[in-house]
Design a protein around this motif. Sequence first.
Motif, mmCIF file in Angstrom:
data_model
loop_
_atom_site.group_PDB
_atom_site.id
_atom_site.type_symbol
_atom_site.label_atom_id
_atom_site.label_comp_id
_atom_site.label_asym_id
_atom_site.label_seq_id
_atom_site.Cartn_x
_atom_site.Cartn_y
_atom_site.Cartn_z
ATOM 1 N N ALA A 186 0.956 -1.123 -0.159
ATOM 2 C CA ALA A 186 0.109 -0.053 0.064
ATOM 3 C C ALA A 186 0.730 1.183 0.030
ATOM 4 O O ALA A 186 0.563 2.288 -0.664
ATOM 5 C CB ALA A 186 -1.110 -0.054 1.101
ATOM 6 N N GLN A 187 1.925 1.334 0.805
ATOM 7 C CA GLN A 187 2.864 2.385 0.863
ATOM 8 C C GLN A 187 3.509 2.593 -0.621
ATOM 9 O O GLN A 187 3.748 3.817 -1.074
ATOM 10 C CB GLN A 187 3.870 2.052 1.695
ATOM 11 N N GLU A 245 0.970 4.176 -2.886
ATOM 12 C CA GLU A 245 0.759 5.627 -2.535
ATOM 13 C C GLU A 245 2.114 6.359 -3.025
ATOM 14 O O GLU A 245 1.696 7.482 -3.646
ATOM 15 C CB GLU A 245 0.552 5.945 -1.089
ATOM 16 N N LEU A 246 3.258 5.926 -2.927
ATOM 17 C CA LEU A 246 4.343 6.598 -3.577
ATOM 18 C C LEU A 246 4.298 6.684 -5.043
ATOM 19 O O LEU A 246 4.729 7.816 -5.581
ATOM 20 C CB LEU A 246 5.638 5.893 -2.906
ATOM 21 N N ALA A 290 1.813 6.768 -7.021
ATOM 22 C CA ALA A 290 0.676 7.783 -7.208
ATOM 23 C C ALA A 290 1.327 9.211 -6.977
ATOM 24 O O ALA A 290 0.901 10.094 -7.781
ATOM 25 C CB ALA A 290 -0.410 7.468 -6.411
ATOM 26 N N GLN A 291 1.910 9.315 -6.031
ATOM 27 C CA GLN A 291 2.512 10.613 -5.641
ATOM 28 C C GLN A 291 3.462 11.043 -6.717
ATOM 29 O O GLN A 291 3.713 12.120 -7.306
ATOM 30 C CB GLN A 291 3.159 10.609 -4.426
#
Length: 184
Positions: A100-101, A104-105, A107-108
């Motif tokens: 998940a991390q 998220e990274l 996507a960022q």
Amino acid sequence: MARERTTRQPAGPGRTVRRPRSPKSAVSASEAPTQKLVTAKPRRRPIAPRFRDIGFTRRALVLVGVVAILALSYANSLRIMINQQRDLATANAQIAGRSAQIAELDAQLQRWRDPAYVKSQARTQLGWVMPGETGYRVIGLDGKVVTEDGASSTISTTATTDQIRWWERLSSSVQAADALPPKG
């Protein structure tokens, strides 16, 4: 009429050898009703009273012992299996969290690759403006810049054109060091 019996070997421990009856000792049932025939009963070892009361046999005790040993050996294996399952669940949870991390990274990273997002972040976080625009900042009572959501920001309140560049400060300090001290 009495039959003569042959002698036999004892059938088990504690049994006596039977001897043939002699014709003299043969008595009819009507003559001696009170006389009893005494036969030797085999002697058995008495079972301990505690086992007789419970009703366990030796086989049952051996079976219980074997089952207890198997249960102990399987309990250790079961404990190891439960620990491994717990460790596996912990590792799976860590993998899910890190996945998940990573998502998220990623996507960022995709957002930062968009030039419009970079411009908007430069405007909001750094207070930059595009060439030809006039930027305004609202300064709160505490002397800090107030952002759109009402929180104070740590953006400098002085304009970038008002600041002296570092190399200009360096050259001015060198010139000040070369100058003669004032007389007086």
